[in-house]
Design an enzyme around this catalytic site. Structure first.
Site, PDB file in Angstrom:
ATOM      1  N   TYR A  98      29.909  25.094  -2.334  1.00  0.00           N
ATOM      2  CA  TYR A  98      30.079  23.941  -3.230  1.00  0.00           C
ATOM      3  C   TYR A  98      30.645  24.406  -4.553  1.00  0.00           C
ATOM      4  O   TYR A  98      30.074  25.275  -5.224  1.00  0.00           O
ATOM      5  CB  TYR A  98      28.703  23.284  -3.431  1.00  0.00           C
ATOM      6  CG  TYR A  98      28.725  21.999  -4.206  1.00  0.00           C
ATOM      7  CD1 TYR A  98      29.599  20.970  -3.886  1.00  0.00           C
ATOM      8  CD2 TYR A  98      27.840  21.794  -5.265  1.00  0.00           C
ATOM      9  CE1 TYR A  98      29.601  19.780  -4.586  1.00  0.00           C
ATOM     10  CE2 TYR A  98      27.824  20.606  -5.972  1.00  0.00           C
ATOM     11  CZ  TYR A  98      28.718  19.604  -5.635  1.00  0.00           C
ATOM     12  OH  TYR A  98      28.714  18.427  -6.333  1.00  0.00           O
ATOM     13  N   THR A 105       2.173 -13.403   9.635  1.00  0.00           N
ATOM     14  CA  THR A 105       2.969 -13.046  10.809  1.00  0.00           C
ATOM     15  C   THR A 105       3.441 -14.276  11.599  1.00  0.00           C
ATOM     16  O   THR A 105       4.531 -14.269  12.161  1.00  0.00           O
ATOM     17  CB  THR A 105       2.177 -12.090  11.724  1.00  0.00           C
ATOM     18  OG1 THR A 105       0.828 -12.544  11.836  1.00  0.00           O
ATOM     19  CG2 THR A 105       2.167 -10.675  11.164  1.00  0.00           C
ATOM     20  N   ARG A 154       0.811  -1.225   0.000  1.00  0.00           N
ATOM     21  CA  ARG A 154       0.000   0.000   0.000  1.00  0.00           C
ATOM     22  C   ARG A 154       0.845   1.275   0.000  1.00  0.00           C
ATOM     23  O   ARG A 154       0.325   2.358  -0.241  1.00  0.00           O
ATOM     24  CB  ARG A 154      -0.954  -0.010   1.201  1.00  0.00           C
ATOM     25  CG  ARG A 154      -2.145  -0.916   0.993  1.00  0.00           C
ATOM     26  CD  ARG A 154      -2.901  -1.177   2.278  1.00  0.00           C
ATOM     27  NE  ARG A 154      -2.225  -2.164   3.122  1.00  0.00           N
ATOM     28  CZ  ARG A 154      -2.663  -2.564   4.310  1.00  0.00           C
ATOM     29  NH1 ARG A 154      -3.753  -2.044   4.810  1.00  0.00           N
ATOM     30  NH2 ARG A 154      -2.006  -3.473   5.003  1.00  0.00           N
TER      31      ARG A 154
HETATM   32  C1  UD1 Z   1      -1.409  -7.181  12.510  1.00  0.00           C
HETATM   33  C2  UD1 Z   1      -2.203  -8.145  13.400  1.00  0.00           C
HETATM   34  C3  UD1 Z   1      -3.421  -7.409  13.944  1.00  0.00           C
HETATM   35  C4  UD1 Z   1      -2.981  -6.173  14.695  1.00  0.00           C
HETATM   36  C5  UD1 Z   1      -2.091  -5.291  13.826  1.00  0.00           C
HETATM   37  C6  UD1 Z   1      -1.473  -4.201  14.658  1.00  0.00           C
HETATM   38  C7  UD1 Z   1      -1.853 -10.394  12.472  1.00  0.00           C
HETATM   39  C8  UD1 Z   1      -2.458 -11.486  11.689  1.00  0.00           C
HETATM   40  N1  UD1 Z   1      -2.616  -9.311  12.631  1.00  0.00           N
HETATM   41  O1  UD1 Z   1      -2.213  -6.837  11.394  1.00  0.00           O
HETATM   42  O2  UD1 Z   1      -4.168  -8.253  14.808  1.00  0.00           O
HETATM   43  O3  UD1 Z   1      -4.114  -5.447  15.139  1.00  0.00           O
HETATM   44  O4  UD1 Z   1      -1.001  -6.038  13.258  1.00  0.00           O
HETATM   45  O5  UD1 Z   1      -0.756  -3.275  13.879  1.00  0.00           O
HETATM   46  O6  UD1 Z   1      -0.754 -10.546  12.957  1.00  0.00           O
HETATM   47  N2  UD1 Z   1       5.104  -9.375   8.204  1.00  0.00           N
HETATM   48  C9  UD1 Z   1       6.144 -10.228   7.929  1.00  0.00           C
HETATM   49  N3  UD1 Z   1       5.879 -11.334   7.181  1.00  0.00           N
HETATM   50  C10 UD1 Z   1       4.653 -11.637   6.726  1.00  0.00           C
HETATM   51  C11 UD1 Z   1       3.583 -10.772   7.016  1.00  0.00           C
HETATM   52  C12 UD1 Z   1       3.840  -9.626   7.755  1.00  0.00           C
HETATM   53  O7  UD1 Z   1       7.281  -9.989   8.333  1.00  0.00           O
HETATM   54  O8  UD1 Z   1       4.511 -12.678   6.082  1.00  0.00           O
HETATM   55  C13 UD1 Z   1       5.385  -8.161   8.991  1.00  0.00           C
HETATM   56  C14 UD1 Z   1       5.037  -6.884   8.272  1.00  0.00           C
HETATM   57  O9  UD1 Z   1       6.182  -6.384   7.585  1.00  0.00           O
HETATM   58  C15 UD1 Z   1       4.633  -5.951   9.407  1.00  0.00           C
HETATM   59  C16 UD1 Z   1       4.121  -6.904  10.494  1.00  0.00           C
HETATM   60  O10 UD1 Z   1       4.575  -8.193  10.144  1.00  0.00           O
HETATM   61  O11 UD1 Z   1       5.753  -5.250   9.909  1.00  0.00           O
HETATM   62  C17 UD1 Z   1       2.592  -6.883  10.602  1.00  0.00           C
HETATM   63  O12 UD1 Z   1       2.043  -7.287   9.361  1.00  0.00           O
HETATM   64  P1  UD1 Z   1       0.830  -6.518   8.702  1.00  0.00           P
HETATM   65  O13 UD1 Z   1       0.507  -7.177   7.436  1.00  0.00           O
HETATM   66  O14 UD1 Z   1       1.081  -5.065   8.691  1.00  0.00           O
HETATM   67  O15 UD1 Z   1      -0.318  -6.864   9.769  1.00  0.00           O
HETATM   68  P2  UD1 Z   1      -1.662  -6.068  10.054  1.00  0.00           P
HETATM   69  O16 UD1 Z   1      -2.636  -6.344   8.980  1.00  0.00           O
HETATM   70  O17 UD1 Z   1      -1.338  -4.661  10.347  1.00  0.00           O
END
Ligand code: UD1
Ligand code: CA
Length: 469
Positions: A400, A126, A58
């Site tokens: 410069y 995650t 995004r």
């Molecule tokens: C996540 C939580 C949500 C919480 C929110 C808070 C989960 C499923 N959901 O959602 O409950 O309210 O954060 O901000 O955990 N990442 C990886 N590898 C992956 C996927 C993500 O390293 O395969 C990292 C992303 O870079 C990011 C973090 O994990 O830094 C969170 O992932 P993101 O997709 O932003 O989760 P949210 O949808 O925000």
């Protein structure tokens, strides 16, 4: 649920109806909550795992999301610094396709600190991200602090507090939660009457009753390593999204009677950045905090809405910052100064006491002595300017030459007329006077006058003569 855990405090019955939407904690500050009778196995240290492998689609950017800056500092650096400041020095960052970008960022910024990187090959969610750390067979400590690289507002105080709560009170672990007036987009925390987390429901998967829950998952956890390792493997893929959710661990831990305890964290610290608009939002929150801190320390910020000051700026008391001023990280300003309106102090600017840095003045990598004024429309770069100096309006240091940056030195008590240009390298002595409009290419000794401009020629009556022709 479990009887072995007793919650002493009668105020703890705050979420009798989880689904009413009226589930704001009656005691929102869990900092004064109950003690457990059950003795916990002592925790031998904390390892931090920072999730940063996500694509950040995004953001629509070539640059990986967590390196976008808030208050002049990459988001990931905010999170790492919060850990380091809370004395968590064992840090693993989960990276994906952004591995090279993240590694060069860490090499440049955290040379001395040992930041470890683990590759998550595919971004399968995650839970999978945390699993990739476990699979890498890193010697992790007993408490695993899990954070996201996209929550740049988390503070070291909060990290420290979470560790304290984890060490003292947790069963399987703790989770940072917050009450959110608008919880959409966040996972919702479903708790039992003793306040343990029964499960976490992601926004996309929530039914109407669950959507009404306003206690949100802030995405920061500390989980006992054994619980984490045991339960990660049990997490099933979320069919709708094709991802493994770390949040599913809450229900698994509850089922085995080692549940997560929610710990209340200020909402503004949990704000996650998924888009450029949210990046700006986070920057605004951070800026306000910096301005508040400066105000508390005796600095007048005339207008909170237009002054932008990055973190890591030092300003002396009774200095006034006028509207529309921008002050970057690392700048130092003494006492009793007036800055702005519309001044721009960049990296390496060091301003003494009782200086006036006025409108449309830009200063970079320069030292300005006490009682010196640079009051209007100037650029001062790579310079050393003494005390009691007056720099006239429109003065420019031409630092410069197209190849490298050169230095301008101006001695104490010097007086520079308007619109002078110093073609660096050049050195101006003490108490020297520079005529207005001079282009100074040679050094000037102490107590001397230098004028470097064509002499004026006046032709008396020239206009009348022309008319007669
Ligand atoms: C996540 C939580 C949500 C919480 C929110 C808070 C989960 C499923 N959901 O959602 O409950 O309210 O954060 O901000 O955990 N990442 C990886 N590898 C992956 C996927 C993500 O390293 O395969 C990292 C992303 O870079 C990011 C973090 O994990 O830094 C969170 O992932 P993101 O997709 O932003 O989760 P949210 O949808 O925000
Ligand atoms: Ca996020």
């Amino acid at each position: 649920m479990k009887k072995s855990v007793k919650v002493k405090n009668s105020e703890m019955d705050f979420n009798v109806d989880f689904f009413s939407g009226e589930n704001r904690m009656k005691n929102p500050d869990l900092r004064v909550d109950a003690e457990f009778e059950e003795k916990q196995k002592p925790v031998n240290g904390i390892s931090a795992v920072i999730l940063a492998a996500g694509k950040g689609t995004r953001m629509k950017s070539e640059k990986t999301k967590v390196l976008h800056e808030v208050s002049g500092k990459p988001m990931l650096a905010h999170v790492i610094d919060a850990c380091l400041k809370a004395r968590v020095s064992d840090i693993t960052v989960v990276a994906g396709a952004n591995m090279q970008q993240l590694k060069s960022f860490a090499a440049a910024r955290y040379n001395g600190n040992n930041i470890r990187f683990v590759l998550q090959k595919e971004q399968l969610g995650t839970a999978d991200a945390v699993s990739s750390v476990i699979k890498a067979k890193i010697p992790l400590k007993d408490g695993i602090l899990i954070l996201s690289g996209d929550t740049p507002l988390i503070t070291s105080d909060t990290v420290g507090f979470l560790i304290k709560m984890f060490t003292k009170k947790s069963q399987g672990g703790i989770i940072g939660v917050s009450f959110a007036e608008n919880p959409s987009g966040y996972g919702r925390i479903v708790r039992n009457s003793e306040d343990y987390v029964i499960r976490i429901v992601e926004d996309k998967d929530a039914n109407d009753r669950e959507k009404a829950i306003k206690v949100i998952n802030g995405g920061v956890y500390i989980i006992r390593k054994d619980s984490l390792v045991r339960n990660l493997g049990k997490i099933k893929v979320n069919k709708a999204k094709g991802e493994y959710y770390l949040t599913d661990i809450a229900a698994l831990m509850y089922a085995e009677d080692r549940p997560l305890s929610p710990v209340d964290v200020p909402y503004r610290e949990l704000a996650g950045v998924n888009s450029r608009a949210q990046l700006a939002e986070a920057g605004k929150i951070r800026n306000k905090k910096v301005l508040e801190m400066l105000s508390e320390n005796g600095i007048t910020i005339v207008d909170f809405d237009t002054v932008y000051i990055e973190e890591g700026v030092e300003i002396g008391s009774d200095t006034v910052i006028q509207p529309f001023s921008v002050i970057k990280a690392g700048v130092k300003i003494g006492k009793g100064c007036t800055i702005g309106p519309s001044a721009h102090l960049r990296q390496g600017a060091v301003i003494g006491n009782n200086c006036k840095i006025g409108n449309y003045v830009e200063i970079k990598n320069s030292t300005i002595g006490n009682n010196t004024n640079v009051a209007h429309l100037s650029y001062i770069g790579d310079s050393e300017i003494g005390s009691n100096v007056n720099i006239g309006a429109g003065t420019i240091t031409a630092n410069y030459d197209g190849l490298k940056k050169n230095k301008t030195v101006i001695g104490d008590g010097a007086y520079v007329g308007s619109n002078a240009v110093f073609v660096a390298p050049v050195k101006i002595g003490k108490n020297a006077v520079i005529g207005a409009g001079s282009v100074i290419t040679d050094s000037v000794p102490d107590d001397s006058l230098a004028i470097a401009r064509p002499r004026q020629e006046t032709k008396t009556g020239w206009v009348k003569k022309r008319r007669k022709k």
